[in-house]
Structures are given as C-alpha cells and as structure tokens.
Design a protein around this motif. Structure first.
Motif, short mmCIF file in Angstrom:
data_model
loop_
_atom_site.label_atom_id
_atom_site.label_comp_id
_atom_site.label_asym_id
_atom_site.label_seq_id
_atom_site.Cartn_x
_atom_site.Cartn_y
_atom_site.Cartn_z
N VAL A 102 0.84 -1.20 0.00
CA VAL A 102 0.00 0.00 0.00
C VAL A 102 0.88 1.25 0.00
O VAL A 102 0.66 2.19 -0.78
CB VAL A 102 -0.96 0.00 1.21
CG1 VAL A 102 -1.61 1.37 1.39
CG2 VAL A 102 -2.03 -1.07 1.04
N TRP A 103 1.88 1.28 0.87
CA TRP A 103 2.80 2.43 0.90
C TRP A 103 3.43 2.63 -0.48
O TRP A 103 3.48 3.75 -1.00
CB TRP A 103 3.90 2.22 1.94
CG TRP A 103 5.00 3.23 1.81
CD1 TRP A 103 6.11 3.14 1.00
CD2 TRP A 103 5.07 4.53 2.41
NE1 TRP A 103 6.87 4.29 1.09
CE2 TRP A 103 6.25 5.15 1.94
CE3 TRP A 103 4.26 5.20 3.32
CZ2 TRP A 103 6.64 6.42 2.36
CZ3 TRP A 103 4.65 6.48 3.73
CH2 TRP A 103 5.81 7.08 3.26
N GLY A 104 3.92 1.55 -1.07
CA GLY A 104 4.58 1.65 -2.36
C GLY A 104 3.68 2.18 -3.46
O GLY A 104 4.11 3.01 -4.28
N GLU A 105 2.44 1.74 -3.49
CA GLU A 105 1.50 2.21 -4.50
C GLU A 105 1.17 3.69 -4.29
O GLU A 105 1.10 4.47 -5.26
CB GLU A 105 0.23 1.37 -4.47
CG GLU A 105 0.43 -0.04 -5.01
CD GLU A 105 -0.84 -0.86 -4.99
OE1 GLU A 105 -1.94 -0.27 -5.15
OE2 GLU A 105 -0.75 -2.10 -4.81
N LEU A 106 0.97 4.08 -3.05
CA LEU A 106 0.69 5.48 -2.75
C LEU A 106 1.88 6.37 -3.12
O LEU A 106 1.72 7.42 -3.75
CB LEU A 106 0.36 5.65 -1.26
CG LEU A 106 -0.97 5.09 -0.78
CD1 LEU A 106 -1.01 5.04 0.75
CD2 LEU A 106 -2.14 5.93 -1.30
N PHE A 107 3.06 5.92 -2.74
CA PHE A 107 4.28 6.70 -3.01
C PHE A 107 4.48 6.87 -4.52
O PHE A 107 4.72 7.98 -5.01
CB PHE A 107 5.49 6.00 -2.39
CG PHE A 107 6.79 6.73 -2.58
CD1 PHE A 107 7.23 7.63 -1.63
CD2 PHE A 107 7.57 6.51 -3.71
CE1 PHE A 107 8.44 8.32 -1.81
CE2 PHE A 107 8.77 7.19 -3.90
CZ PHE A 107 9.20 8.09 -2.94
N THR A 108 4.37 5.77 -5.26
CA THR A 108 4.60 5.80 -6.70
C THR A 108 3.58 6.70 -7.40
O THR A 108 3.92 7.49 -8.29
CB THR A 108 4.55 4.38 -7.28
OG1 THR A 108 5.56 3.59 -6.65
CG2 THR A 108 4.77 4.39 -8.79
N THR A 130 7.75 0.47 3.81
CA THR A 130 7.10 1.42 4.72
C THR A 130 8.15 2.00 5.65
O THR A 130 8.88 1.26 6.31
CB THR A 130 6.03 0.71 5.56
OG1 THR A 130 5.15 -0.01 4.70
CG2 THR A 130 5.24 1.71 6.39
N PRO A 131 8.28 3.32 5.71
CA PRO A 131 9.33 3.91 6.56
C PRO A 131 9.03 3.75 8.04
O PRO A 131 7.87 3.63 8.45
CB PRO A 131 9.32 5.39 6.15
CG PRO A 131 7.94 5.62 5.64
CD PRO A 131 7.50 4.35 4.99
N GLN A 132 10.07 3.76 8.83
CA GLN A 132 9.95 3.68 10.28
C GLN A 132 10.16 5.07 10.88
O GLN A 132 11.09 5.78 10.49
CB GLN A 132 10.98 2.70 10.85
CG GLN A 132 10.72 1.25 10.50
CD GLN A 132 9.56 0.66 11.31
OE1 GLN A 132 9.15 1.22 12.35
NE2 GLN A 132 9.04 -0.47 10.85
N VAL A 133 9.31 5.42 11.83
CA VAL A 133 9.38 6.74 12.45
C VAL A 133 10.75 6.98 13.09
O VAL A 133 11.30 8.09 13.01
CB VAL A 133 8.27 6.91 13.51
CG1 VAL A 133 8.42 8.25 14.24
CG2 VAL A 133 6.90 6.83 12.86
N ILE A 134 11.32 5.97 13.70
CA ILE A 134 12.61 6.13 14.37
C ILE A 134 13.70 6.56 13.38
O ILE A 134 14.59 7.34 13.71
CB ILE A 134 13.00 4.83 15.12
CG1 ILE A 134 14.19 5.09 16.05
CG2 ILE A 134 13.26 3.68 14.16
CD1 ILE A 134 14.48 3.91 16.98
#
Length: 261
Positions: A25-31, A59-63
């Motif tokens: 999902v992250w990848g599709e949104l980002f692209t 998906t990136p990590q907040v840290i």
C-alpha cells in the motif's frame, strides 16, 4: 462503511510491525503521488523526499525519520496514536517534532482517509522538516499556541490548516504546494493546481476569519512568498489579531454547509 483503525505498538527497538500488505500500500501510494508532484509541490518539499530517503520499496519507520531529521535540521518525528490532545500536539511541535500517526490506511481507502495516517504524516509532513526555515515555523507555531492557551486554539488551528496542511508558495516556476494535504492527496493536488480555487495572498487576519471543511477539496488557498514569512508572521500580536477576527466574524464560506447524517 467507514473503516476503523487501531494504533499499533512499537517493539523494544522502536520499530513498528508493518506487514507485506502495508509495504504494498505504501509503495502504490508513493509511486502514484511522485508521478505527479514534480509539477505540484515546492522544490524544498521534493528535495526533502530525497533527503529523507523515502522510496516505494518499504514502509518507513518513524525512528529512522526522526534520526535523519535530527541530523539535518534538529527537527524530528514522534509516533503517536491517531488522535492526541491539542496540548500534546502543540508541545511536540514546540519541541521541533512532528506527531506521526503510525497506522497505514487500507487498500479500500487509498484515495481518501479522514484520519491522518502514516502516509499523510511521513510523506506529507516530514519532507519539509528538512528545510530549516520551515522547521523554525513549526516550532514557533507550537510555542505560540501554548502561550496563547485554549481560548485561541481553534483559530490557531485555522492557521495550521491553511499553511501546514494546505499552504501554497510562490516559486520561480509559479504556484506550488507545500501543505501535506496537497502532497498526500491526488484530488487535492490536481485541484490546487487548477483554475478552480480562489488563491489569496497570505494574511493572518484573513486566515483567522476563513472557515473550512475537512471533507472536501479546499475552495480557497493562501500563498506565501517564502517560509521565513510564516515565522515572521508569528511575531505579530496574535492574540489581538484573533480577538479582532472574532469581533469581525467569519468571512462568507465558499462551500455549502455539510449535510446532517
């Protein structure tokens, strides 16, 4: 049917257990967003995406975002539940940290989610925190909101809405977005760059008098000349301006009233 989301808990190393579906999902949104944003968002935002190392792969990590921002501008990111009290929200901003909701939207809500999720927070808000002048404004905004107190909180959030969420900036290439709501929403990005909305020069009193709705594309945007203009605006007597805005009343809304459920 409205989706419900739950906060997720980090492990002992401060990392969140995102799934393969979350990564997809992250990848599709980002692209999808990055395909159109070079002609929509301010150069400082696009540079920030690169500086943070955001990609479609994971998906990136907040840290990791927090550490990178700390290196670049002394700013940071802090994982929080989706909804936190205004006092905590402003306190984090005053500490030069942006609160980040850590859940990611489901595939059924790729186009619009009413609650801020990880994509909106990290992809929308965090890239500009790599810009020193913008990070200065975020911190000054938090400090000012705390100093003013609860009686001024609603009008301060109008300022947040028309800058941090949906602000425009004048660049050599023309109007560009810097607000997270423009960066993270395909519909908002297209709308903001169209001939449809009203574009007003940034003016604090006018911002404080302008109503908005959260569930529609914005009918009006305020355009700044540079990020230093935002921080400088907070040097004014904000309490007096908000009192004046209250006395004058809101400007006519440029949208219909929301229908009752």
């Amino acid at each position: 049917m409205k989706q419900t989301y739950r906060s997720i808990t980090a492990d002992a190393q401060g990392r969140y257990p995102y799934s393969a579906e979350d990564d997809a999902v992250w990848g599709e949104l980002f692209t999808r967003q990055m395909a159109t944003l070079p002609d929509v968002m301010a150069p400082a935002y696009l540079e920030g995406v690169q500086k943070l190392g955001l990609t479609a792969d994971k998906t990136p990590q907040v840290i990791d975002i927090d550490a990178r921002l700390g290196e670049l501008t002394g700013a940071g990111a802090s994982g929080v539940p989706a909804i936190i009290p205004p006092s905590k929200f402003y306190a984090l901003l005053a500490d030069r940290k942006f609160p980040v909701a850590t859940f990611l939207r489901r595939r059924e809500e790729m186009d619009y989610i009413e609650e801020p999720d990880l994509f909106h927070e990290v992809f929308g808000h965090c890239p500009l925190l790599t810009n020193e002048a913008y990070a200065d404004f975020i911190q000054a905004f938090g400090n000012k909101a705390i100093a003013l107190g609860k009686g001024y909180s609603w009008h301060m959030f109008r300022l947040f809405w028309f800058t941090i969420e949906f602000g425009l900036i004048r660049t050599d290439a023309g109007l560009r977005g810097y607000g997270a709501g423009i960066a993270s929403s395909p519909a908002e990005a297209a709308h903001a760059m169209s001939d449809t909305p009203v574009i007003r020069d940034f003016d604090l009193l006018e911002v404080f008098r302008t109503p908005y709705r959260i569930d529609i594309v914005q009918p009006v945007y305020f355009a700044i000349t540079d990020f230093a203009q935002l921080t400088a605006a907070l040097d004014q007597d904000i309490a007096a301006l908000i009192d004046q805005a209250k006395a004058m009343g809101d400007l006519p809304a440029l949208f219909p009233a929301k229908e009752s459920a």
